[in-house]
Design a protein around this motif. Structure first.
Motif, PDB file in Angstrom:
ATOM      1  N   ILE A  12       0.847  -1.201   0.000  1.00 29.05           N
ATOM      2  CA  ILE A  12       0.000   0.000   0.000  1.00 29.05           C
ATOM      3  C   ILE A  12       0.875   1.241   0.000  1.00 29.05           C
ATOM      4  O   ILE A  12       0.621   2.207  -0.734  1.00 29.05           O
ATOM      5  N   SER A  13       1.942   1.204   0.804  1.00 36.56           N
ATOM      6  CA  SER A  13       2.894   2.316   0.840  1.00 36.56           C
ATOM      7  C   SER A  13       3.519   2.544  -0.534  1.00 36.56           C
ATOM      8  O   SER A  13       3.617   3.678  -1.010  1.00 36.56           O
ATOM      9  N   MET A  14       3.917   1.462  -1.193  1.00 38.63           N
ATOM     10  CA  MET A  14       4.541   1.573  -2.508  1.00 38.63           C
ATOM     11  C   MET A  14       3.592   2.212  -3.520  1.00 38.63           C
ATOM     12  O   MET A  14       3.974   3.124  -4.262  1.00 38.63           O
ATOM     13  N   PHE A  15       2.329   1.778  -3.544  1.00 36.33           N
ATOM     14  CA  PHE A  15       1.370   2.310  -4.508  1.00 36.33           C
ATOM     15  C   PHE A  15       1.032   3.767  -4.214  1.00 36.33           C
ATOM     16  O   PHE A  15       0.770   4.545  -5.139  1.00 36.33           O
ATOM     17  N   CYS A  16       1.021   4.152  -2.958  1.00 33.58           N
ATOM     18  CA  CYS A  16       0.817   5.567  -2.614  1.00 33.58           C
ATOM     19  C   CYS A  16       1.914   6.429  -3.226  1.00 33.58           C
ATOM     20  O   CYS A  16       1.647   7.498  -3.787  1.00 33.58           O
ATOM     21  N   PHE A  17       3.155   5.960  -3.111  1.00 38.76           N
ATOM     22  CA  PHE A  17       4.268   6.718  -3.688  1.00 38.76           C
ATOM     23  C   PHE A  17       4.234   6.704  -5.210  1.00 38.76           C
ATOM     24  O   PHE A  17       4.590   7.686  -5.861  1.00 38.76           O
ATOM     25  N   LEU A  18       3.823   5.569  -5.788  1.00 39.35           N
ATOM     26  CA  LEU A  18       3.742   5.484  -7.243  1.00 39.35           C
ATOM     27  C   LEU A  18       2.754   6.507  -7.808  1.00 39.35           C
ATOM     28  O   LEU A  18       2.971   7.068  -8.880  1.00 39.35           O
ATOM     29  N   ILE A  43      12.173   7.683 -10.160  1.00 36.75           N
ATOM     30  CA  ILE A  43      13.102   8.603 -10.835  1.00 36.75           C
ATOM     31  C   ILE A  43      12.475   9.154 -12.106  1.00 36.75           C
ATOM     32  O   ILE A  43      12.627  10.339 -12.437  1.00 36.75           O
ATOM     33  N   PHE A  44      11.729   8.302 -12.823  1.00 42.05           N
ATOM     34  CA  PHE A  44      11.055   8.743 -14.040  1.00 42.05           C
ATOM     35  C   PHE A  44      10.055   9.859 -13.746  1.00 42.05           C
ATOM     36  O   PHE A  44      10.010  10.879 -14.447  1.00 42.05           O
ATOM     37  N   THR A  45       9.244   9.696 -12.692  1.00 34.00           N
ATOM     38  CA  THR A  45       8.270  10.737 -12.350  1.00 34.00           C
ATOM     39  C   THR A  45       8.969  12.007 -11.854  1.00 34.00           C
ATOM     40  O   THR A  45       8.486  13.120 -12.113  1.00 34.00           O
ATOM     41  N   ASP A  46      10.104  11.845 -11.163  1.00 37.36           N
ATOM     42  CA  ASP A  46      10.884  13.022 -10.755  1.00 37.36           C
ATOM     43  C   ASP A  46      11.360  13.801 -11.974  1.00 37.36           C
ATOM     44  O   ASP A  46      11.299  15.044 -12.002  1.00 37.36           O
ATOM     45  N   PRO A 105      -0.906  13.608  -9.584  1.00 33.73           N
ATOM     46  CA  PRO A 105      -1.762  14.797  -9.447  1.00 33.73           C
ATOM     47  C   PRO A 105      -1.007  16.102  -9.673  1.00 33.73           C
ATOM     48  O   PRO A 105      -1.564  17.046 -10.251  1.00 33.73           O
ATOM     49  N   GLN A 106       0.258  16.165  -9.245  1.00 31.09           N
ATOM     50  CA  GLN A 106       1.037  17.392  -9.435  1.00 31.09           C
ATOM     51  C   GLN A 106       1.381  17.595 -10.910  1.00 31.09           C
ATOM     52  O   GLN A 106       1.394  18.732 -11.399  1.00 31.09           O
ATOM     53  N   ILE A 107       1.657  16.522 -11.624  1.00 33.94           N
ATOM     54  CA  ILE A 107       1.924  16.627 -13.066  1.00 33.94           C
ATOM     55  C   ILE A 107       0.686  17.183 -13.782  1.00 33.94           C
ATOM     56  O   ILE A 107       0.797  18.068 -14.640  1.00 33.94           O
ATOM     57  N   TYR A 108      -0.490  16.694 -13.395  1.00 29.37           N
ATOM     58  CA  TYR A 108      -1.732  17.200 -14.011  1.00 29.37           C
ATOM     59  C   TYR A 108      -1.978  18.656 -13.630  1.00 29.37           C
ATOM     60  O   TYR A 108      -2.380  19.470 -14.470  1.00 29.37           O
ATOM     61  N   GLU A 109      -1.754  19.003 -12.362  1.00 31.74           N
ATOM     62  CA  GLU A 109      -1.965  20.373 -11.893  1.00 31.74           C
ATOM     63  C   GLU A 109      -1.044  21.348 -12.621  1.00 31.74           C
ATOM     64  O   GLU A 109      -1.469  22.443 -13.011  1.00 31.74           O
ATOM     65  N   ALA A 110       0.201  20.941 -12.827  1.00 30.11           N
ATOM     66  CA  ALA A 110       1.151  21.793 -13.549  1.00 30.11           C
ATOM     67  C   ALA A 110       0.723  21.977 -15.000  1.00 30.11           C
ATOM     68  O   ALA A 110       0.825  23.067 -15.562  1.00 30.11           O
ATOM     69  N   TYR A 111       0.227  20.905 -15.617  1.00 27.67           N
ATOM     70  CA  TYR A 111      -0.259  20.993 -17.001  1.00 27.67           C
ATOM     71  C   TYR A 111      -1.505  21.882 -17.088  1.00 27.67           C
ATOM     72  O   TYR A 111      -1.683  22.634 -18.049  1.00 27.67           O
ATOM     73  N   SER A 133      -0.536  20.753  -5.996  1.00 28.17           N
ATOM     74  CA  SER A 133      -1.565  19.758  -5.681  1.00 28.17           C
ATOM     75  C   SER A 133      -1.323  19.189  -4.288  1.00 28.17           C
ATOM     76  O   SER A 133      -0.239  18.671  -4.003  1.00 28.17           O
ATOM     77  N   TYR A 134      -2.347  19.280  -3.442  1.00 28.27           N
ATOM     78  CA  TYR A 134      -2.199  18.728  -2.095  1.00 28.27           C
ATOM     79  C   TYR A 134      -2.092  17.210  -2.116  1.00 28.27           C
ATOM     80  O   TYR A 134      -1.506  16.611  -1.209  1.00 28.27           O
ATOM     81  N   MET A 135      -2.630  16.572  -3.168  1.00 33.24           N
ATOM     82  CA  MET A 135      -2.577  15.114  -3.255  1.00 33.24           C
ATOM     83  C   MET A 135      -1.138  14.609  -3.310  1.00 33.24           C
ATOM     84  O   MET A 135      -0.859  13.483  -2.889  1.00 33.24           O
ATOM     85  N   LEU A 136      -0.218  15.419  -3.826  1.00 25.99           N
ATOM     86  CA  LEU A 136       1.199  15.043  -3.830  1.00 25.99           C
ATOM     87  C   LEU A 136       1.674  14.772  -2.407  1.00 25.99           C
ATOM     88  O   LEU A 136       2.343  13.762  -2.141  1.00 25.99           O
ATOM     89  N   PHE A 137       1.313  15.660  -1.485  1.00 20.67           N
ATOM     90  CA  PHE A 137       1.761  15.533  -0.103  1.00 20.67           C
ATOM     91  C   PHE A 137       0.872  14.571   0.689  1.00 20.67           C
ATOM     92  O   PHE A 137       1.358  13.868   1.570  1.00 20.67           O
ATOM     93  N   ALA A 138      -0.424  14.528   0.360  1.00 19.33           N
ATOM     94  CA  ALA A 138      -1.327  13.615   1.067  1.00 19.33           C
ATOM     95  C   ALA A 138      -0.956  12.160   0.799  1.00 19.33           C
ATOM     96  O   ALA A 138      -0.902  11.336   1.726  1.00 19.33           O
TER      97      ALA A 138
END
Length: 308
Positions: A56-62, A118-121, A67-73, A218-223
Motif C-alpha cells: 500500500i505504501s509503494m502504490f501511494c508513492f507510485l 526517478i522517471f516521475t521526478d 496529481p502534481q503533473i496534471y496540476e502543472a499541465y 496539488s495537495y494530493m502530492l503531499f497527502a
C-alpha cells in the motif's frame, strides 16, 4: 531494504527457500504470491500484513506525483508554485535509493519501482523547466515543445532499459560473495537518501511561506506521500511481534529509512497546515472582494442629477 519507499528483505532468502535435503522447499505454509514476487517466506499473520501494508505504501508513492503533473499541465505556472530545490532533493533521494538497491542486491521489483520514481521526478523537473522558459520568454518558441518531447522520450527509453541492465549485472554479481564494504555502502546510501528526502520539504515550506499561498500545488502530492510514509513505518512496526531474532538489530537495520519516512511525515503536517491556512486566507480575500458594494458610480449619478 535499500530505500525508504519500499519494504525490504529481512532475512537470508536463499537459506529460507530451499532445504539441504533433496532441494525440497521449506516454505510449505508460506503465501504463494509473496514468495513469487519477493522471494520471502511469509507464514504468519504479522509478516503477511507487513508485506500488504508495505505494498500500500509503494502504490501511494507510485501515484503521488501524478496529481502534481496534471496540476502543472492545467495551470501552466508550476515555476511559481513549486520550489526547484524540492524537486532536486526528491530526485537526489530517489537516485541514492537506486544506488542503495544495486549495492545491496535488492529484488528486481524493488529496482523497477525506484526507477519509476526517478522517471516521475524527471517529469516534474522537465515540466518545471519547460514552463519556466516558456513563461519567461516574450517570443513563442515552437522548438521548445519538441525538445521537451524528445527529452521525455529519451528518458523513458533509457529508464525502460536500465532495470534490465541492473538486474542482469546483479544476477552475475550474486554468484560471488558480496563484500561487507559494498553492503555497508548500500546502507550508507539509505542514510543519504533519508537526508535528501528530509531536506526536500524545507525549500517548499519556505516557498509557500514567501508566497503566502499554495496555489498551483496539488495537495494530493503531499497527502499520498503522507500515506506512503505512514504505512511504511507501520509495515516495519507490525512485523516486530513475529521476529525470532533481536528486535533492536532489526530496528537498527531499518533506522535510516524510518528516520526518513517518519521525519518527512512530520514535515508534511506543516505543509498541510500551510494548505489550510493559506486557502482560508485566499477564500476570505475573495469573499471580501465580492461583497464590496459599488458606491462610487451611484454617487456620481446623484451629483449629475443635482446639477440639473
Amino acid at each position: 531494504m535499500a530505500h525508504a519507499r519500499f519494504p525490504g528483505r529481512t532475512a537470508n532468502v536463499a537459506a529460507n527457500l530451499t532445504s539441504p535435503v533433496l532441494g525440497r522447499p521449506l516454505c510449505s505454509n508460506g503465501t504463494p504470491w509473496i514468495l513469487y514476487l519477493f522471494e520471502q517466506c511469509v507464514d504468519n499473520v504479522w509478516e503477511y500484513w507487513s508485506v500488504v501494508i508495505g505494498l500500500i505504501s509503494m502504490f501511494c508513492f507510485l501515484l503521488s506525483t501524478l496529481p502534481q503533473i496534471y496540476e502543472a499541465y492545467r495551470n501552466g505556472k508550476v515555476e511559481e508554485a513549486m520550489s526547484f530545490g524540492f524537486l532536486l532533493f526528491l530526485f537526489s533521494g530517489d537516485l541514492s535509493s537506486l544506488i542503495g538497491c544495486v549495492l545491496t542486491s535488492q529484488l528486481p521489483i524493488q529496482i523497477v519501482t525506484v526507477v519509476f520514481y526517478i522517471f516521475t521526478d524527471l517529469l516534474l523537473i522537465s515540466q518545471f523547466l519547460y514552463y519556466k522558459i516558456k513563461n519567461n520568454s516574450s517570443k513563442k518558441r515552437p522548438m521548445l515543445k519538441w525538445l521537451c518531447f524528445l527529452w521525455c522520450g529519451a528518458s523513458t527509453v533509457a529508464l525502460l532499459i536500465l532495470p534490465k541492465f541492473i538486474t542482469d549485472n546483479n544476477t552475475s554479481a550474486n554468484t560471488e560473495s558480496a563484500s561487507n564494504s559494498v553492503e555497508i555502502s548500500g546502507y550508507a546510501c539509505g542514510y543519504v537518501a533519508s537526508i535528501f528526502y528530509l531536506s526536500s520539504r524545507f525549500p517548499q515550506l519556505y516557498k509557500n511561506f514567501k508566497r503566502q499561498s499554495t496555489e498551483g500545488t496539488s495537495y494530493m502530492l503531499f497527502a499520498l506521500a503522507m500515506m506512503g510514509n505512514g504505512t511504511y513505518g507501520l509495515s516495519v512496526i507490525v512485523v516486530l511481534p513475529a521476529l525470532a531474532g533481536s528486535k533492536q538489530a532489526f530496528i537498527l537495520k531499518h533506522l535510516a529509512w524510518l528516520i526518513g519516512s517518519l521525519g518527512v511525515l512530520l514535515l508534511d503536517f506543516f505543509v498541510t497546515a500551510q494548505f489550510i491556512i493559506y486557502r482560508k486566507n485566499h477564500s476570505a480575500i475573495t469573499s471580501k472582494k465580492m461583497n464590496v458594494p459599488e458606491v462610487e458610480p451611484l454617487l456620481c449619478e446623484e451629483e449629475e442629477l443635482s446639477t440639473f
